[in-house]
Design a protein around this motif. Structure first.
Motif, short mmCIF file in Angstrom:
data_model
loop_
_atom_site.label_atom_id
_atom_site.label_comp_id
_atom_site.label_asym_id
_atom_site.label_seq_id
_atom_site.Cartn_x
_atom_site.Cartn_y
_atom_site.Cartn_z
N ASP A 64 7.96 -11.86 9.66
CA ASP A 64 8.89 -12.89 9.19
C ASP A 64 8.38 -14.29 9.50
N ALA A 65 7.57 -14.44 10.56
CA ALA A 65 7.04 -15.76 10.94
C ALA A 65 5.72 -16.00 10.20
N GLY A 101 -4.96 -3.80 -0.23
CA GLY A 101 -5.60 -2.56 0.20
C GLY A 101 -5.45 -2.25 1.66
N CYS A 102 -4.34 -2.70 2.27
CA CYS A 102 -4.11 -2.43 3.70
C CYS A 102 -2.81 -1.63 3.83
N LEU A 103 -2.82 -0.60 4.66
CA LEU A 103 -1.61 0.17 4.91
C LEU A 103 -0.51 -0.76 5.41
N SER A 104 0.70 -0.62 4.87
CA SER A 104 1.81 -1.41 5.39
C SER A 104 3.12 -0.69 5.12
N SER A 128 5.21 -10.35 2.77
CA SER A 128 4.00 -10.06 3.55
C SER A 128 3.58 -8.61 3.40
N PHE A 129 4.53 -7.67 3.58
CA PHE A 129 4.17 -6.25 3.50
C PHE A 129 3.70 -5.87 2.10
#
Length: 363
Positions: free
Chosen positions: A253-254, A103-106, A95-96
């Motif tokens: 995680d979900a 293009g999203c901060l993670s 996911s991260f």
């Protein structure tokens, strides 16, 4: 994605008295002192259990703070997650990485092997803390950071917990970085989200929120189908140069077809618009709605498809499999672990088809 094929080993030493102290009250947030050895280098640390419902699990997750030396890999704090209810152990990292790619901060993440007082505790996922070091490591302007910790972080004046008017707009948020004045600005944004007229919303909301970035985050939540992601499981960062808030994902995680208990979550469980007050108001604006639709189309073609994600999933699975074989908590579930890449890929196929079928609703 990490290209290092050997997973680092973290050797934790916690005095037996302090281990007993931790186990005596798993809900205690006060840390105990410990030592951590990584690649033969020793660190003095504070350590505590982390998470909410996950503290009850047999395999614990930890929050680690470095104090001598004061940082490790340019961070002050890390979280090491057991990923205990995810039979694949890759969903959070997948996911991260996905958020980053759209293009999203993670947060950065990587797998680590953990030993506690010489005993093998198995495979963990190390997560970067979202704090001032998170900003420094990305050369981002300083700014306040708030953690969304429960259902009151729903961008509404009404609580998601008891369905009543909130007694304070501070509820739902824990300030990680910043001042009291920054807290006032967050509350001001929440008030504006709920009180700007429909006619003025398009022109006014962009003074408070990075809308393009919000739409990328919204797309990420919708694609990964993190049902909890709209009212918590995120951090808010206010860029001090632009004055605009941005959303950063947390605890994913979900996702990818399973819920918080690792049970099946069918591909049409979460609607394409998501759900919270801010998402509803943004998608009520035709310009933003069309922008969101185009973004979904691009991501479907470029990142959210089997061709793109299959090699990443297979690489992660292959990397961690030898460690799963030795993990005392999950080694007996190897059959399920080996079926998970196909399960996730089938979810991607089905979820992508569902989202494509709903794009017309955004016209």
């Amino acid at each position: 994605m990490d290209n290092i094929m050997k997973i680092p080993e973290y050797q934790l030493f916690i005095h037996p008295i302090d281990v007993s102290e931790l186990r005596k009250d798993i809900w205690m947030d006060d840390p105990v002192s410990a030592k951590l050895t990584i690649n033969k280098k020793k660190y003095d640390i504070d350590i505590a259990y982390r998470g909410s419902h996950i503290r009850d699990f047999q395999k614990k997750s930890y929050h680690i703070t470095f104090y001598k030396p004061s940082t490790y890999r340019n961070v002050k704090e890390i979280h090491i997650n057991a990923e205990y209810k995810d039979p694949s152990l890759v969903r959070n990292k997948l996911s991260f990485d996905f958020f980053n790619e759209i293009g999203c901060l993670s947060p950065r993440s990587r797998f680590v092997s953990v030993k506690l007082n010489g005993k093998n505790e198995g495979l963990y996922l190390e997560l970067e803390s979202v704090d001032e070091h998170f900003l420094e490591n990305r050369q981002l302007p300083k700014g306040p950071i708030f953690y969304a910790v429960d259902g009151d972080a729903n961008f509404s004046l009404m609580s998601d917990l008891d369905k009543e008017v909130k007694k304070s707009l501070k509820f739902g948020y824990e300030q990680k970085v910043g001042t009291e004045q920054d807290e006032v600005r967050l509350q001001e944004m929440i008030i504006k989200i709920n009180t700007i007229s429909r006619a003025e919303f398009e022109n006014e909301i962009v003074k408070y929120l990075n809308v393009e970035q919000y739409l990328r985050w919204l797309a990420g939540v919708v694609f990964t189908q993190n049902f909890d992601g709209f009212v918590h499981n995120y951090a808010l960062y206010q860029n001090s140069e632009t004055g605009l808030f941005e959303v950063i994902p947390w605890d994913y995680d979900a996702t990818w077809g399973r819920d918080v208990n690792g049970e099946v979550m069918v591909e049409d469980y979460l609607r394409i618009e998501g759900f919270n007050t801010l998402s509803a108001r943004i998608l009520d604006v035709k310009t933003f709605r069309h922008q969101y639709k185009k973004l979904l189309e691009v991501i479907l073609n470029d990142q959210f498809n089997v061709d793109y994600l299959k090699p990443k999933i297979q690489c992660m699975h292959g990397l961690i499999r030898p460690y799963i074989l030795k993990d005392p908590y999950v080694k007996d579930k190897l059959d399920l672990f080996d079926k998970e890449p196909k399960y996730i890929l089938d979810f991607i196929e089905a979820r992508g088809k569902y989202i494509r079928g709903k794009l017309g609703t955004l016209d």
